[in-house]
Design an enzyme around this catalytic site. Structure first.
Site, PDB file in Angstrom:
ATOM      1  N   ARG A 264       0.843  -1.195   0.000  1.00 15.70           N
ATOM      2  CA  ARG A 264       0.000   0.000   0.000  1.00 15.70           C
ATOM      3  C   ARG A 264       0.878   1.245   0.000  1.00 15.70           C
ATOM      4  O   ARG A 264       1.850   1.336   0.746  1.00 15.70           O
ATOM      5  CB  ARG A 264      -0.927   0.023   1.223  1.00 15.70           C
ATOM      6  N   ARG A 279       2.697   1.286  10.140  1.00 13.89           N
ATOM      7  CA  ARG A 279       2.159   1.652   8.827  1.00 13.89           C
ATOM      8  C   ARG A 279       3.280   1.561   7.793  1.00 13.89           C
ATOM      9  O   ARG A 279       4.001   2.516   7.554  1.00 13.89           O
ATOM     10  CB  ARG A 279       1.571   3.062   8.874  1.00 13.89           C
ATOM     11  N   GLU A 351      -5.346  -0.773  15.958  1.00  8.17           N
ATOM     12  CA  GLU A 351      -6.007  -1.739  15.075  1.00  8.17           C
ATOM     13  C   GLU A 351      -5.050  -2.856  14.644  1.00  8.17           C
ATOM     14  O   GLU A 351      -3.926  -2.600  14.227  1.00  8.17           O
ATOM     15  CB  GLU A 351      -6.541  -1.023  13.835  1.00  8.17           C
ATOM     16  N   SER A 354      -9.519  -5.813  10.817  1.00  8.79           N
ATOM     17  CA  SER A 354     -10.769  -5.193  10.418  1.00  8.79           C
ATOM     18  C   SER A 354     -11.607  -6.285   9.771  1.00  8.79           C
ATOM     19  O   SER A 354     -11.163  -6.921   8.822  1.00  8.79           O
ATOM     20  CB  SER A 354     -10.490  -4.083   9.406  1.00  8.79           C
ATOM     21  N   ARG A 393       1.859  -6.323  12.776  1.00  6.36           N
ATOM     22  CA  ARG A 393       1.317  -5.682  13.973  1.00  6.36           C
ATOM     23  C   ARG A 393       1.205  -6.681  15.120  1.00  6.36           C
ATOM     24  O   ARG A 393       1.343  -6.306  16.296  1.00  6.36           O
ATOM     25  CB  ARG A 393      -0.031  -5.042  13.670  1.00  6.36           C
TER      26      ARG A 393
END
Length: 427
Positions: A264, A279, A351, A354, A393
């Site tokens: 990403r 990130r 987070e 999701s 993560r």
């Protein structure tokens, strides 16, 4: 993609529901385009019919020995008019398609109102954050102390910012986490392990909703035709396995799990989470995808979320589950649960997963259908996806929650079989 029949019949109601999630839909403009489309389509069909009639008349006139030139001229004139009408119709249909592809999903009635993450609603918590009698370090400090097992400078040297090189015990721990997740999801939760391409075509990304709206978030392969993109998540290839298919009811639900790297650009997050692994441009995930009957999809969402939670529970990592408000949901989602793991280095929940039900939104875009035994007809199925979990993560959470005062990191019991019995990582 939203139900086009519902859009045509009642665009004002759709506009109200989209406004709930902060999207401005001009129902009047859409209605005018739809009216124009119907008129042009009717005109094109009428011209086509009239042209066919005149063409048949040419044959009859020729048999009767009549002069056919006037008829030929008329057919040519009708052909030009038809071509112009079809061109106008294509223009209007292209405008409508652009609107259809740009509209986000409608929020489920249980989704709370709100504009951003501050309006998300906590559903439950599991576990208590660990208490330390020393200042807990974040994963960047821990990784450096563990033989430079997390080397961000090397990542930047090779690829620029937001990349990392992992070494030795940390690299093995990262691999162990992914293997553990796959084993639980395939062996206990019934998902079918699936290895997928890391490059996909544009139609696959349109199908799951990344294109055309989020092109800037993707990495494209510019020197290859047809153009390919690196996957932002395994959700894209896994869900698109059903594209263009009609699945018999007895084969549903279908569940897939895949471990892949994800890519990403993070175009909309400049300045956020620039420290560490939170990130990155490249990261690993174990992704779950389910394809279900429409009536079963919300029960499936609860189960899928529970499958992700079980990984954290077995790792002994404290977390909470929140329902995202309408304004914080992803483009394709009708309802989303975020799972947030406790990170002592930030003293915050962040987070790690999701889990979303997109209902028929993606299925309509990719023509993924099931045959409803009650009607005998193909209908859009429902698609769901969720991270279970984001591997990097999860690595961060293990390092920070299991750290010791002397710099060691204890290996969670669930991971020891994957670490050759290693008890801890030591400086």
């Amino acid at each position: 993609m939203l139900d086009q029949k519902a859009l045509r019949q009642d665009p004002e109601t759709i506009a109200e529901r989209l406004a709930y999630r902060g999207h401005d839909f001009d129902a009047g403009h859409y209605g005018a385009l739809e009216s124009q489309r119907r008129e042009l389509q009717s005109r094109a069909e009428s011209l086509q019919h009239e042209r066919n009639e005149r063409s048949r008349a040419i044959g009859q006139a020729k048999k009767a020995g009549e002069d056919i030139q006037p008829l030929l001229d008329e057919v040519a004139s009708l052909g030009e008019a038809l071509k112009a009408a079809e061109a106008d119709l294509d223009t209007v249909q292209s405008s409508l398609r652009e609107i259809h592809l740009g509209l986000p999903n409608l929020p489920h009635e249980s989704v709370p109102p709100g504009d951003d993450e501050t309006a998300n609603v906590e559903v439950r918590r599991w576990g208590a954050p660990p208490e330390f009698d020393f200042r807990p370090r974040d994963h960047v400090e821990l990784g450096e102390a563990l033989g430079n097992g997390l080397d961000f400078a090397a990542g930047a040297k090779l690829s620029g910012s937001r990349f990392v090189v992992m070494r030795d015990g940390i690299a093995r721990l990262h691999r162990a986490l992914a293997q553990f997740m796959l084993d639980v999801h395939t062996g206990e939760h019934g998902y079918r392990e699936t290895a997928v391409p890391y490059l996909v075509g544009q139609e696959a990304l349109i199908g799951t909703g990344q294109l055309p709206k989020f092109a800037e978030d993707l990495f494209a392969i510019e020197n290859f035709e047809p153009r390919l993109h690196l996957i932002p998540t395994a959700e894209v290839p896994l869900t698109n396995l059903a594209a263009g298919e009609i699945i018999d009811a007895e084969h549903l639900p279908l569940g897939y799990v895949s471990h892949t790297p994800c890519f990403r650009s993070e175009a909309g997050s400049y300045g956020r989470d620039t420290r560490g692994m939170i990130r990155q441009h490249q990261f690993d995930k174990v992704e779950l995808v389910q394809l279900t009957r429409p009536d079963d999809s919300y029960a499936a969402l609860e189960r899928l979320t529970g499958h992700a939670e079980q990984i954290l529970q077995r790792l002994g990592l404290p977390y909470r589950v929140v329902t995202l408000c309408a304004g914080d949901m992803g483009f394709a989602a009708a309802k989303t649960y975020d799972i947030e793991v406790w990170l002592p280095g930030q003293s915050a929940y962040r987070e790690i997963s999701s889990c979303s039900n997109t209902e028929a939104f993606q299925a309509r875009r990719m023509q993924a259908r099931w045959r409803n035994p009650d009607t005998g007809r193909p209908e859009p199925l429902h698609t769901l996806n969720g991270s279970a979990l984001a591997v990097g993560r999860c690595l961060v959470a293990v390092l920070e929650n299991y750290q010791q005062a002397d710099g060691r990191v204890v290996i969670p019991e669930a991971l020891k079989p994957y670490m050759a019995g290693t008890e801890w990582l030591a400086p």
